[in-house]
Enzyme design. Structure first.
Site, PDB file in Angstrom:
ATOM      1  N   LYS A   9      -7.475  -0.804  -3.380  1.00  0.00           N
ATOM      2  CA  LYS A   9      -8.822  -1.271  -3.776  1.00  0.00           C
ATOM      3  C   LYS A   9      -9.895  -0.399  -3.132  1.00  0.00           C
ATOM      4  O   LYS A   9      -9.653   0.247  -2.100  1.00  0.00           O
ATOM      5  CB  LYS A   9      -9.047  -2.736  -3.396  1.00  0.00           C
ATOM      6  CG  LYS A   9      -9.054  -3.055  -1.885  1.00  0.00           C
ATOM      7  CD  LYS A   9     -10.407  -2.949  -1.213  1.00  0.00           C
ATOM      8  CE  LYS A   9     -10.294  -3.029   0.303  1.00  0.00           C
ATOM      9  NZ  LYS A   9     -11.262  -2.384   1.100  1.00  0.00           N
ATOM     10  N   ALA A 100      -6.558   4.075   5.336  1.00  0.00           N
ATOM     11  CA  ALA A 100      -7.638   4.688   4.553  1.00  0.00           C
ATOM     12  C   ALA A 100      -8.666   3.685   4.056  1.00  0.00           C
ATOM     13  O   ALA A 100      -9.565   4.042   3.298  1.00  0.00           O
ATOM     14  CB  ALA A 100      -7.035   5.434   3.371  1.00  0.00           C
ATOM     15  N   GLY A 101      -8.536   2.404   4.460  1.00  0.00           N
ATOM     16  CA  GLY A 101      -9.497   1.404   3.995  1.00  0.00           C
ATOM     17  C   GLY A 101      -9.291   1.067   2.530  1.00  0.00           C
ATOM     18  O   GLY A 101     -10.192   0.567   1.859  1.00  0.00           O
ATOM     19  N   LEU A 102      -8.093   1.348   2.019  1.00  0.00           N
ATOM     20  CA  LEU A 102      -7.822   1.087   0.600  1.00  0.00           C
ATOM     21  C   LEU A 102      -6.904  -0.130   0.440  1.00  0.00           C
ATOM     22  O   LEU A 102      -6.340  -0.354  -0.621  1.00  0.00           O
ATOM     23  CB  LEU A 102      -7.184   2.332  -0.041  1.00  0.00           C
ATOM     24  CG  LEU A 102      -8.053   3.597   0.007  1.00  0.00           C
ATOM     25  CD1 LEU A 102      -7.279   4.814  -0.485  1.00  0.00           C
ATOM     26  CD2 LEU A 102      -9.317   3.411  -0.838  1.00  0.00           C
ATOM     27  N   ASP A 139      -8.173  -9.186   3.286  1.00  0.00           N
ATOM     28  CA  ASP A 139      -8.144  -8.542   1.960  1.00  0.00           C
ATOM     29  C   ASP A 139      -6.980  -9.001   1.082  1.00  0.00           C
ATOM     30  O   ASP A 139      -6.922  -8.654  -0.096  1.00  0.00           O
ATOM     31  CB  ASP A 139      -8.016  -7.015   2.121  1.00  0.00           C
ATOM     32  CG  ASP A 139      -9.298  -6.375   2.640  1.00  0.00           C
ATOM     33  OD1 ASP A 139     -10.348  -7.021   2.579  1.00  0.00           O
ATOM     34  OD2 ASP A 139      -9.225  -5.219   3.100  1.00  0.00           O
TER      35      ASP A 139
END
Ligand code: C5P
Length: 318
Positions: A9, A100-102, A139
């Site tokens: 995301k 990666a903050g994904l 998340d």
């Protein structure tokens, strides 16, 4: 055996509203699934053990992995129904960049919850799965919902939005550079905490949250207004991460100019760690942006990816 694809995301919008009594931050985010996915295979075992395999050396394969924790959470919560099921082998084929903050770890946990609900015939609703997911990480509930959604609270309260036109994102991250999420939020609190509403002022928090619900980003998404979506990209954590990481600030500048030439759409840091993304309307524009960035930054440590927006978070693979 069951195989699932778990999408990454990006955050199109991340506004920090204030502190919460649990120590987390009250957020309003707009999240979007992108078609960059890990493959998760769940294989039932006769012995009551959990085995986790992953082809990426930085991914832990013990109880610290969120997918592992997803199994133990279900076993603990539904002992009667899971005891007779034996164990499970989880194999993660990693494509989502790590750290990666994904939401790579969160999407793996979401896929594990989703898959075990099917394999173990638990009959849980999506709302029930999301409540369990929230115990694993902020998340995880979004990863179960997928598509485009507003996430509030500490990120775990998810309201699905219509899927606006399927755009493309060019994603860029320096492989060796990582920023800790707790550091980013703590630094933000140190710098801007004075502007937070008082802790017990739930009314101000709710008012600010409601304002975003009817704000310009959400309106643009409802109207499928691509320039509006691009103009309203926001990530409050940029205010602390970019000044502390010159390389990321420079990466954002280069991507902004490449993207403005090739697609005319916006560029933003995603989440709390320094992955920068640029939006494009077409795959060709995204390719051109990616090549332009690659030509200007020769550093082999810089990893570039391209992914299309996706209308789902988790999908089973035949
Ligand atoms: O929930 P998650 O594990 O993603 O959070 C990681 C860290 O990020 C938390 O321990 C906290 O320091 C910070 N955080 C926060 N407010 C949020 C989400 C995360 O302060 N809403």
């Amino acid at each position: 055996m069951l195989t699932l694809l778990a999408n990454a995301k990006i955050n199109l919008y991340l506004e920090i509203i204030g502190s919460r009594s649990d120590g987390f931050h009250e957020l309003v985010m707009v999240m979007q699934s992108v078609g960059l996915s890990d493959r998760i295979t769940l294989k039932p075992l006769n012995a009551p053990t959990i085995h986790l395999n992953c082809d990426h050396p930085q991914v832990p394969t013990d109880h610290t992995n969120l997918a592992y924790q997803a199994v133990t959470l279900l076993q603990k919560r539904f002992p009667d129904r899971t005891n007779r099921q034996g164990g499970i082998e989880i194999t993660i084929d990693k494509k989502i960049p790590v750290g990666a903050g994904l939401a790579g770890g969160s999407s793996n946990a979401a896929a594990t919850l989703f898959g075990l609900d099917i394999l173990w015939q638990l009959g849980l609703t999506r709302t029930e799965l999301q409540a369990l997911g929230a115990e694993l990480g902020s998340d995880v509930p979004f990863c179960l919902a997928g598509g485009c959604a507003i996430a509030t609270g500490r990120g775990e309260e998810v309201d699905v939005l219509p899927q606006h036109p399927l755009l493309f994102a060019v994603l860029a991250k320096y492989n060796s550079l990582s920023v800790s999420t707790p550091w980013a939020y703590k630094s933000y609190r140190q710098a801007f905490g004075k502007s937070y509403p008082p802790l017990n002022d739930t009314r101000s928090l709710a008012e600010r949250r409601d304002r975003v619900h009817s704000g310009d980003m959400v309106k643009s998404i409802y109207a499928a207004d691509i320039p509006g979506i691009s103009a309203n990209l926001r990530n409050d954590l940029e205010k602390v991460v970019l000044p502390a990481h010159h390389k990321v600030a420079q990466l954002k500048e280069i991507m902004t100019s490449a993207s403005s030439i090739h697609s005319g759409l916006g560029t933003m840091m995603s989440g709390s760690v320094p992955t920068v993304f640029s939006l494009s309307k077409t795959e060709d524009d995204a390719q051109a942006t990616l090549h332009a960035v690659r030509e200007q930054i020769h550093d082999p440590d810089l990893k570039l990816f391209m992914a299309a927006f996706s209308s789902h978070g988790i999908a089973t693979q035949p």
